[in-house]
Motif scaffolding. Structure first.
Motif, mmCIF file in Angstrom:
data_model
loop_
_atom_site.group_PDB
_atom_site.id
_atom_site.type_symbol
_atom_site.label_atom_id
_atom_site.label_comp_id
_atom_site.label_asym_id
_atom_site.label_seq_id
_atom_site.Cartn_x
_atom_site.Cartn_y
_atom_site.Cartn_z
ATOM 1 N N PRO A 40 0.827 -1.211 0.000
ATOM 2 C CA PRO A 40 0.000 0.000 0.000
ATOM 3 C C PRO A 40 0.865 1.267 0.000
ATOM 4 N N ASP A 41 0.324 2.335 -0.554
ATOM 5 C CA ASP A 41 1.053 3.605 -0.622
ATOM 6 C C ASP A 41 1.461 4.105 0.761
ATOM 7 N N GLY A 42 0.662 3.797 1.771
ATOM 8 C CA GLY A 42 0.965 4.259 3.117
ATOM 9 C C GLY A 42 2.155 3.556 3.751
ATOM 10 N N VAL A 43 2.566 2.442 3.187
ATOM 11 C CA VAL A 43 3.686 1.688 3.752
ATOM 12 C C VAL A 43 5.015 2.180 3.193
ATOM 13 N N LEU A 44 5.089 2.342 1.873
ATOM 14 C CA LEU A 44 6.297 2.855 1.215
ATOM 15 C C LEU A 44 5.895 3.844 0.137
ATOM 16 N N SER A 45 6.657 4.906 0.028
ATOM 17 C CA SER A 45 6.405 5.864 -1.048
ATOM 18 C C SER A 45 6.777 5.241 -2.385
ATOM 19 N N THR A 46 6.305 5.844 -3.459
ATOM 20 C CA THR A 46 6.627 5.348 -4.797
ATOM 21 C C THR A 46 8.134 5.316 -5.020
ATOM 22 N N GLY A 47 8.809 6.365 -4.608
ATOM 23 C CA GLY A 47 10.263 6.424 -4.770
ATOM 24 C C GLY A 47 10.973 5.322 -3.995
ATOM 25 N N ASP A 48 10.532 5.090 -2.763
ATOM 26 C CA ASP A 48 11.138 4.034 -1.946
ATOM 27 C C ASP A 48 10.862 2.654 -2.544
ATOM 28 N N ARG A 49 9.662 2.461 -3.088
ATOM 29 C CA ARG A 49 9.339 1.175 -3.731
ATOM 30 C C ARG A 49 10.222 0.956 -4.954
ATOM 31 N N LEU A 50 10.404 2.000 -5.752
ATOM 32 C CA LEU A 50 11.254 1.880 -6.938
ATOM 33 C C LEU A 50 12.705 1.580 -6.565
ATOM 34 N N GLU A 51 13.183 2.249 -5.536
ATOM 35 C CA GLU A 51 14.560 2.043 -5.093
ATOM 36 C C GLU A 51 14.752 0.623 -4.570
ATOM 37 N N LEU A 52 13.817 0.138 -3.769
ATOM 38 C CA LEU A 52 13.911 -1.226 -3.246
ATOM 39 C C LEU A 52 13.763 -2.247 -4.375
ATOM 40 N N ALA A 53 12.875 -1.986 -5.307
ATOM 41 C CA ALA A 53 12.700 -2.888 -6.455
ATOM 42 C C ALA A 53 14.004 -3.010 -7.239
ATOM 43 N N GLU A 54 14.704 -1.922 -7.419
ATOM 44 C CA GLU A 54 15.976 -1.961 -8.152
ATOM 45 C C GLU A 54 17.034 -2.734 -7.375
ATOM 46 N N ARG A 55 17.087 -2.530 -6.059
ATOM 47 C CA ARG A 55 18.062 -3.267 -5.254
ATOM 48 C C ARG A 55 17.749 -4.762 -5.235
ATOM 49 N N LEU A 56 16.456 -5.117 -5.221
ATOM 50 C CA LEU A 56 16.079 -6.532 -5.287
ATOM 51 C C LEU A 56 16.465 -7.135 -6.641
ATOM 52 N N ALA A 57 16.238 -6.393 -7.709
ATOM 53 C CA ALA A 57 16.633 -6.873 -9.040
ATOM 54 C C ALA A 57 18.153 -7.025 -9.116
ATOM 55 N N ASP A 58 18.895 -6.070 -8.545
ATOM 56 C CA ASP A 58 20.361 -6.181 -8.503
ATOM 57 C C ASP A 58 20.782 -7.415 -7.704
ATOM 58 N N GLY A 59 20.108 -7.642 -6.584
ATOM 59 C CA GLY A 59 20.413 -8.817 -5.763
ATOM 60 C C GLY A 59 20.195 -10.110 -6.533
ATOM 61 N N LYS A 60 19.089 -10.192 -7.265
ATOM 62 C CA LYS A 60 18.813 -11.387 -8.068
ATOM 63 C C LYS A 60 19.869 -11.574 -9.161
ATOM 64 N N ARG A 61 20.295 -10.478 -9.763
ATOM 65 C CA ARG A 61 21.358 -10.575 -10.778
ATOM 66 C C ARG A 61 22.673 -11.033 -10.145
ATOM 67 N N SER A 62 22.970 -10.551 -8.959
ATOM 68 C CA SER A 62 24.190 -10.963 -8.258
ATOM 69 C C SER A 62 24.152 -12.445 -7.904
ATOM 70 N N ILE A 63 23.010 -12.914 -7.471
ATOM 71 C CA ILE A 63 22.863 -14.338 -7.145
ATOM 72 C C ILE A 63 23.056 -15.175 -8.407
ATOM 73 N N ALA A 64 22.445 -14.756 -9.511
ATOM 74 C CA ALA A 64 22.587 -15.489 -10.777
ATOM 75 C C ALA A 64 24.049 -15.508 -11.231
#
Length: 106
Positions: A40-64
């Motif tokens: 929900p928007d009240g939990v994380l701002s759009t910017g924070d969600r985008l930043e975390l999404a990018e770090r998660l994608a980076d993490g998955k690439r690092s694992i691969a």
């Protein structure tokens, strides 16, 4: 004290442990991506969600990439704690996000 009878067994054990550990990291990074989709928007701002999404994608690439290097190596290899520390931190962030999303949904 437990002693391995040969280097081969030690290498097999190391490979098995690393495979399990990498699978756990991958699981939690994927879980984090799913949580972000439900967040929900009240939990994380759009910017924070985008930043975390990018770090998660980076993490998955690092694992691969790590899996590829481990498979390509003819000898057993380890992954340093320094390399895994950011992955562990990211998993803890996913756990915290899970708790926040759960509280927001109640």
């Amino acid at each position: 004290m437990f002693r391995l009878s040969s280097d081969v067994e030690g290498g097999d054990l190391l490979g098995s442990l690393l495979a399990s550990l990498l699978a756990d990291f991958d699981h939690w990074f994927t879980r984090g991506q799913t949580l972000l989709e439900q967040c929900p928007d009240g939990v994380l701002s759009t910017g924070d969600r985008l930043e975390l999404a990018e770090r998660l994608a980076d993490g998955k690439r690092s694992i691969a990439a790590t899996r590829s290097l481990l498979q390509a190596s003819p000898e057993p290899v380890a992954v340093s704690m320094k390399a895994m520390a950011p992955w562990h931190q990211l998993v803890m962030e996913v756990w915290a996000l899970s708790a926040r999303v759960s509280r927001a949904s109640s």
